[in-house]
Design an enzyme around this catalytic site. Sequence first.
Site, PDB file in Angstrom:
ATOM      1  N   SER A   1       0.811  -1.218   0.000  1.00 15.63           N
ATOM      2  CA  SER A   1       0.000   0.000   0.000  1.00 15.63           C
ATOM      3  C   SER A   1       0.846   1.271   0.000  1.00 15.63           C
ATOM      4  O   SER A   1       0.304   2.368  -0.122  1.00 15.63           O
ATOM      5  CB  SER A   1      -0.930   0.013   1.215  1.00 15.63           C
TER       6      SER A   1
ATOM      7  N   LYS B   1      -6.090   4.590   8.386  1.00 13.15           N
ATOM      8  CA  LYS B   1      -5.009   5.428   7.856  1.00 13.15           C
ATOM      9  C   LYS B   1      -5.427   6.891   7.800  1.00 13.15           C
ATOM     10  O   LYS B   1      -4.661   7.796   8.186  1.00 13.15           O
ATOM     11  CB  LYS B   1      -4.610   4.926   6.471  1.00 13.15           C
TER      12      LYS B   1
END
Length: 749
Positions: A601, A644
């Site tokens: 990611s 996140k």
Amino acid sequence: REGYNLYALGPPGSGKRTVIRNYLEKRSKDEPRPSDWCYVNNFQDEDRPKVIEVPAGIGRELEQDISQLVDDLQSAIPAALESEEHRRKIEQAEQQFQDEHAKSLDEVAKEAHERGLEMIRTPSGIALAPMRDGEVISPEDFEKLSDQEKKLIERAVEELQPKLQAVIQRIPQIRKLAREKLRQLNREATRFAIEHLLSQLKEKYVELPAVASHLENVEADVIDHADQFRPTPEGVPPMMMAESPGSTLEQYLVNLLVDNSKTEGAPVIYEDYPYFHNLIGRVEHETHMGSLVTHFSLIKAGALHKANGGYLVVQARDLLMQVFSWEALKRALRSGEIQIESLGTAMSLISTVTLQPEPIPLSVKVVLLGDRMLYYLLQQFDPDFDELFKVAVDFNDETETSSENCQLYAKLLASLAENNKTRPIDRSAVAVILEQAARNVSDQERLSTHMGSITDLIREADHWAEIQKVDVIRDEHVRKAIDQQIYRSDRLRQRVHDEIRRGTLLVDTDGEKVGQVNGLSVLSLGKFSFGRPSRITATAGLGRGKVIDIEREVELGGAIHSKGVLILSSLLASRYAQDYPLSLSASLVFEQSYGMVDGDSASVAELCALLSTLADVPIRQSLAVTGSLDQHGNAQPIGGVNEKIEGFFDVCKAKGLKGNQGILIPSANAKNLMLRQEVIDAVEVGDFAVYTFDTVDEAVSLLTGKRAGVRDERGDYPSETVNFLVDQRLRSLAESLRAFGENKERGGK
């Protein structure tokens, strides 16, 4: 399905146990009740008790009838043996044998008297002695007799001695016959006393051959041991004084092993502790005079006995954690019978007298509850598993967020509140719970079906409603419960954010820097996860086209992270170095990472940092980026997007929100956004932003504020775009490498 066992897959708390329980309990009511099972004494081999199957409800009745029979025997038999008529028969029999004995002795005594001899009793028995004038001659007087008189007496003794010896030898036989006669009288009296008691039971259970056979055995054994019912001098039958298992009385009782008299339909048994003996039953022991002894009445049922004819539900992990339980269950299912055995004896751990009860036929459906990993491991490594558990049910962890499902979910919440005896749930609270259910799976289009976490949330919300002394759970109570759940688990998150705020962990949320970008990772601590911003930096110089992943070089990078770096390396070469060699040496690193880094990611962030270095274009530090790349520069969705975003928001908030901060996520992750209300409010007022992108060019443009640039028909990038500057730098490096190579060749000549 008939003859098929089932394995239910799903994580703990997914609600599979509740679903299975409701289904089985509803289905079992339409099925017939199974039989009762009893153990009785095997009079031919007491170490192997016999099993009796009777219709449901008859077992308890049979146990009570036999118990009443034994009580009646305690009084009826001694009364019969002490009756006047029986005593008279005993006295007559004894007198008859005494008379017969006396008659035999009288005949010998009469003949001896005629021949001048007398029978006398001595310490060593009966002997013949000479007489004179009606008195026995002493040994001294006998010596004074003439030789002729002595010879006559000795001849008479020699002739009568065999007759006397024959009479004496018949005495044990006469006594034996007397005992047999007395025993026969006791048997007849006992038979007469119990005949009417047993005849009623035989008639009652005439249609149950096994019971009738046991009653016949009881009758025969009682009659054979009638002497044991004779009272002691104190008037108490010896059998009533026995304290050890297996006394005369206890051997006639019935050990009701499984009682289905109160069962409605087929039994559904949940075994939470599937220990070996809890599963297949056990034979208990008692201490008697310093020794461990046992008896058929100490045979105890296991879960398989109780579930026989119905369903047994067991947690697979609990079953496998218990020694030998898994093998015992498989053995019972394969053989179709339950064989009670001692684990200690089988393993030679103890050496005691034990029993080997007859096995009980088994007809049961077993439902194992376990997670998916355990199912696949058993399927892979246990060859018997697929044969025994042919049906697998994989419980889904989520469901679609449709209008119909939301209505059903609301009804489910009402049922959970009722079952857990909490306050009713207000519609506003239902809405918050639905949001949390969607957040639990990080998907706007899905709802979590993990009932364990939802039930816990309802209970905690009810607690806060109780504190406020209200009668209904509202949205504020649910939000308070959610906040408290996070508060109890976020010590490490607070510590990380505090270190960032104090400058120990370096994360910039303002300004611009070349070759540096804010990446995002997720830390998971049990059920709690949070996002942590990290600086990702890149450097580049002259080289042979290699991008070095420092994390991998020091063995702190996982395989997936290394894969992402290799993908961006190939993307860099295919996008720019099409007509010249890729002549750089670059390095990428997560700054201040002291543990493993894995996942792809961060590949977008890493490529953006590398492009910033090559183009010498600064990146806005007020933005963070997450996303995965394919080899064509397209953004791919990642996991943990909510954590996140919230992690970077918390850092920006701690350092001060300035309105220019935000985060970049792949467009495919937009459906996964289930942010907490504080972040949503900040986005609405413009204090924070969430951007989406489809390609790395869009991400570069947002991060640098400059156009990325697209090749024209001639294959050139527009001037002053990021891609143009990168292309120029790579061409320059290629020229430098070529010139360096030529100089080296000339210097070599």
